[in-house]
Enzyme design. Structure first.
Site, mmCIF file in Angstrom:
data_model
loop_
_atom_site.group_PDB
_atom_site.id
_atom_site.type_symbol
_atom_site.label_atom_id
_atom_site.label_comp_id
_atom_site.label_asym_id
_atom_site.label_seq_id
_atom_site.Cartn_x
_atom_site.Cartn_y
_atom_site.Cartn_z
ATOM 1 N N ASP A 1 1.841 -12.972 78.131
ATOM 2 C CA ASP A 1 0.389 -13.016 78.314
ATOM 3 C C ASP A 1 -0.306 -12.360 77.115
ATOM 4 O O ASP A 1 -0.099 -11.183 76.831
ATOM 5 C CB ASP A 1 0.010 -12.288 79.608
ATOM 6 C CG ASP A 1 -1.391 -12.621 80.070
ATOM 7 O OD1 ASP A 1 -2.314 -12.591 79.233
ATOM 8 O OD2 ASP A 1 -1.575 -12.912 81.269
ATOM 9 N N SER B 1 -6.727 -16.007 81.669
ATOM 10 C CA SER B 1 -5.373 -16.255 82.159
ATOM 11 C C SER B 1 -5.323 -17.110 83.406
ATOM 12 O O SER B 1 -4.241 -17.522 83.828
ATOM 13 C CB SER B 1 -4.659 -14.918 82.428
ATOM 14 O OG SER B 1 -4.434 -14.224 81.232
ATOM 15 N N HIS C 1 -1.884 -11.556 90.523
ATOM 16 C CA HIS C 1 -2.735 -11.644 89.335
ATOM 17 C C HIS C 1 -2.834 -13.093 88.878
ATOM 18 O O HIS C 1 -2.133 -13.977 89.380
ATOM 19 C CB HIS C 1 -2.173 -10.751 88.226
ATOM 20 C CG HIS C 1 -3.197 -10.259 87.269
ATOM 21 N ND1 HIS C 1 -3.092 -10.440 85.905
ATOM 22 C CD2 HIS C 1 -4.353 -9.584 87.470
ATOM 23 C CE1 HIS C 1 -4.131 -9.891 85.308
ATOM 24 N NE2 HIS C 1 -4.914 -9.362 86.225
ATOM 25 N N GLU D 1 6.636 -13.635 83.580
ATOM 26 C CA GLU D 1 5.502 -13.211 82.762
ATOM 27 C C GLU D 1 5.657 -11.780 82.262
ATOM 28 O O GLU D 1 5.891 -10.861 83.052
ATOM 29 C CB GLU D 1 4.195 -13.289 83.560
ATOM 30 C CG GLU D 1 2.987 -12.886 82.716
ATOM 31 C CD GLU D 1 1.739 -12.575 83.523
ATOM 32 O OE1 GLU D 1 0.636 -12.662 82.939
ATOM 33 O OE2 GLU D 1 1.848 -12.241 84.717
ATOM 34 N N HIS E 1 -6.213 -5.626 75.325
ATOM 35 C CA HIS E 1 -7.569 -5.429 75.837
ATOM 36 C C HIS E 1 -8.075 -4.009 75.579
ATOM 37 O O HIS E 1 -9.271 -3.790 75.411
ATOM 38 C CB HIS E 1 -7.621 -5.719 77.333
ATOM 39 C CG HIS E 1 -7.779 -7.169 77.663
ATOM 40 N ND1 HIS E 1 -8.835 -7.927 77.193
ATOM 41 C CD2 HIS E 1 -7.037 -8.017 78.425
ATOM 42 C CE1 HIS E 1 -8.722 -9.166 77.644
ATOM 43 N NE2 HIS E 1 -7.637 -9.248 78.391
ATOM 44 N N ASP F 1 -0.458 -17.691 77.027
ATOM 45 C CA ASP F 1 -1.594 -18.371 77.642
ATOM 46 C C ASP F 1 -2.796 -18.419 76.711
ATOM 47 O O ASP F 1 -3.577 -19.356 76.714
ATOM 48 C CB ASP F 1 -1.970 -17.722 78.967
ATOM 49 C CG ASP F 1 -2.029 -16.200 78.908
ATOM 50 O OD1 ASP F 1 -1.718 -15.629 77.858
ATOM 51 O OD2 ASP F 1 -2.376 -15.590 79.941
ATOM 52 N N HIS G 1 -10.238 -11.974 74.493
ATOM 53 C CA HIS G 1 -9.200 -12.913 74.082
ATOM 54 C C HIS G 1 -9.636 -13.606 72.795
ATOM 55 O O HIS G 1 -10.808 -13.566 72.411
ATOM 56 C CB HIS G 1 -8.957 -13.959 75.159
ATOM 57 C CG HIS G 1 -8.416 -13.399 76.424
ATOM 58 N ND1 HIS G 1 -8.404 -14.097 77.614
ATOM 59 C CD2 HIS G 1 -7.861 -12.189 76.699
ATOM 60 C CE1 HIS G 1 -7.868 -13.349 78.565
ATOM 61 N NE2 HIS G 1 -7.531 -12.185 78.027
#
Length: 547
Positions: free
Chosen positions: A99, A143, A206, A364, A373, A410, A493
């Site tokens: 991710d 995501s 999630h 994942e 982030h 992703d 992102h």
């Protein structure tokens, strides 16, 4: 400032028009190395000279034959792997999702492994492509919409998961319409009698893992309280955790491993770590799961319990944290399984339960994204290294003849690797070949935006904003927030393409540049789960597709 640029032969004219670049301007755009004794010029504009890099341990690199031998070896490997494409049935399919694992993340990760020339295990896969990640309604994806793409084969709207673009964010009524629901490749696999599972280092409810089994107009509807908070009715729009336990796909998963206990427990019940649940409906979904299945199904919440599962285990629900699992750098090794260990446990169960019909596994590495982030580059890249260990184990413990493994991301992030540092310079340190225009060093890794702005800038008494001297900061601290250009509470992102690596049957389908939603269709073709191949078989298995 304009006059100073002119003194350099800059590109901007006084009239505001474009001026042809000069020789001096070219030298400043592309500085070169001086002699071994040439000092680093710290002047604002005279940046052309940098110290010569020398590596006693790398003297072999001075010889052309060294590089030619590497090129010839690579050529031989390419020819051997691509002359005879593997078109056998992919009995087993594994999709590994890093991710937020952007291409710069991979590049920086190589240096973290030991040098620019290093490779992750998945980089050694024979086929590589690029995936276009945008949502149906957004340039830069999240995501949730991407999970719908790489698992369900359909582009969706930002923030929605497992539904078509006809469903807008938080549109409860549209969520429940059958025609708006998108079945994932896990559902396709279950229809063929394959064993299925999911693993994540985030909450199992999630956005990314939810794409395996859920249909939600809001990725944040992880429990019924979340649905109510948006003035929606959880009896109509079932929350994601409930769909995992009682949904058509979720209840048939053989393996569920990750975090997220609080979304499965009522608000008056504490989990083993003392954290209260989030559910307002009074339901204990963990107990519901246990009642649904036989005595060979086990719920675990510690590493030891996972590793001690017996070889009669048919299903496992493992929830190892109240919400997301800790970063690898923070984890209690005695209590928290690694991603690699979760993959090991999952494959043992899936191989037994597949009864020769194969399996689909989604894995994942979810906290790569969280590190970025928060502009915690060290954490993000360490999570990438841990993710790669899981990929390596899976590939070395499965057959390339009948098991397709696809590794991708992703979406990207805004972290970049910049400047003219010497080889093997600390990737988490300062650029060692150049000072900035303010005569201060700058970080090799930085972000376009995010919370790192506030930790790397300061204000003078007169309000002027200045950069901090990075030499005075401990950039190797795992909690150091790397510099950003724009202050934001959370780094965003990125919209650039992400890499796709493939190994095994039909891995040659994953080359070129393609839309992200193509990925599950190609995996399904390889495993004969799609309408594109009405019937296929090998010596041990036959699959018949029907609508």
């Amino acid at each position: 400032m304009i006059l100073q640029l002119f003194a350099l032969g800059g590109l901007i004219a006084l009239a505001g028009g474009y001026a042809l670049p000069t020789r001096d301007a070219e030298r400043h755009m592309h500085p070169v190395y001086g002699g071994a004794s040439a000092p680093l010029r710290a002047s604002r504009f005279k940046r052309g000279y940098m110290p010569e890099m020398t590596f006693a341990s790398q003297r072999v690199e001075q010889y052309a034959d060294y590089w030619r031998s590497i090129a010839h070896q690579t050529l031989e490997q390419q020819l051997e792997s691509k002359m005879r494409p593997n078109t056998q049935l992919a009995k087993n399919v594994m999709l590994f999702l890093g991710d937020g694992m952007s291409i710069p993340t991979i590049t920086a990760g190589r240096v973290y492994l030991g040098g620019e020339e290093k490779q992750f295990a998945f980089e050694q896969f024979p086929y590589v492509g690029l995936s276009k990640t945008y949502c149906a309604n957004m340039q830069v994806a999240d995501s949730a919409c991407t999970a719908t793409a790489y698992l369900g084969g359909v582009k969706a709207n930002y923030g929605t998961v497992g539904v078509t673009a006809a469903v807008r964010l938080k549109d409860c009524q549209a969520q429940v319409q059958p025609e708006n629901r998108v079945a994932s490749i896990a559902a396709w696999a279950q229809r063929q009698g394959m064993a299925t599972g999911l693993i994540t280092t985030t909450s199992v409810s999630h956005a990314s893992p939810a794409g395996v089994y859920a249909h939600a107009a809001n990725r944040d509807w992880e429990n019924d309280a979340d649905v109510k908070a948006d003035n929606a009715d959880p009896t109509i729009c079932t929350d994601i955790a409930s769909q995992l336990i009682n949904g058509d796909v979720g209840r048939n998963l053989n393996v569920i491993l990750g975090g997220g206990r609080q979304n499965f427990l009522p608000e008056h019940v504490k989990d083993p770590s003392g954290v209260f649940g989030k559910r307002k409906d009074g339901r204990n979904l963990i107990e519901e799961w246990q009642r649904q299945h036989t005595n060979s199904a086990h719920y675990v919440h510690t590493r030891r319990q996972l590793l001690e599962l017996n070889n009669q285990t048919s299903r496992v629900l493992g929830l190892f944290a109240p919400y997301h699992m800790p970063y690898h750098l923070d984890a209690d090794a005695a209590d928290q399984p690694t991603l690699e260990e979760m993959v090991q446990a999952a494959l043992a169960i899936l191989e037994r339960q597949s009864a020769g019909r194969g399996y689909f596994l989604f894995v994942e590495g979810g906290r790569i994204d969280h590190g970025h982030h928060n502009t915690l580059a060290l954490r993000a890249i360490d999570e990438t290294a841990e993710f790669d260990k899981a990929v390596h184990w899976a590939r070395t413990h499965s057959s390339v003849d009948d098991t397709l493994i696809v590794v991708t991301s992703d979406h990207s992030h805004t972290m970049s690797l910049a400047g003219y540092s010497s080889r093997k310079n600390d990737i988490f340190g300062i650029n060692d070949g150049q000072l900035a225009a303010d005569d201060l060093p700058y970080a090799t890794l930085s972000y376009a935006n995010g919370p790192g702005y506030n930790s790397n800038f300061l204000k003078d008494d007169d309000g002027a904003v200045k950069r901090k001297n990075l030499r005075s900061l401990n950039m190797k601290n795992k909690d150091f927030m790397f510099p950003t250009a724009v202050p934001l509470e959370s780094e965003t992102h990125g919209g650039d393409d992400v890499a796709v690596f493939a190994s095994g049957p039909y891995s040659h389908l994953f080359t070129g540049v393609f839309e992200q939603h193509y990925i599950p269709h190609a995996m399904a073709y390889a495993s004969c789960l799609s309408e594109s191949r009405s019937m296929c078989s090998d010596t041990s298995i036959t699959r018949l597709w029907s609508s």
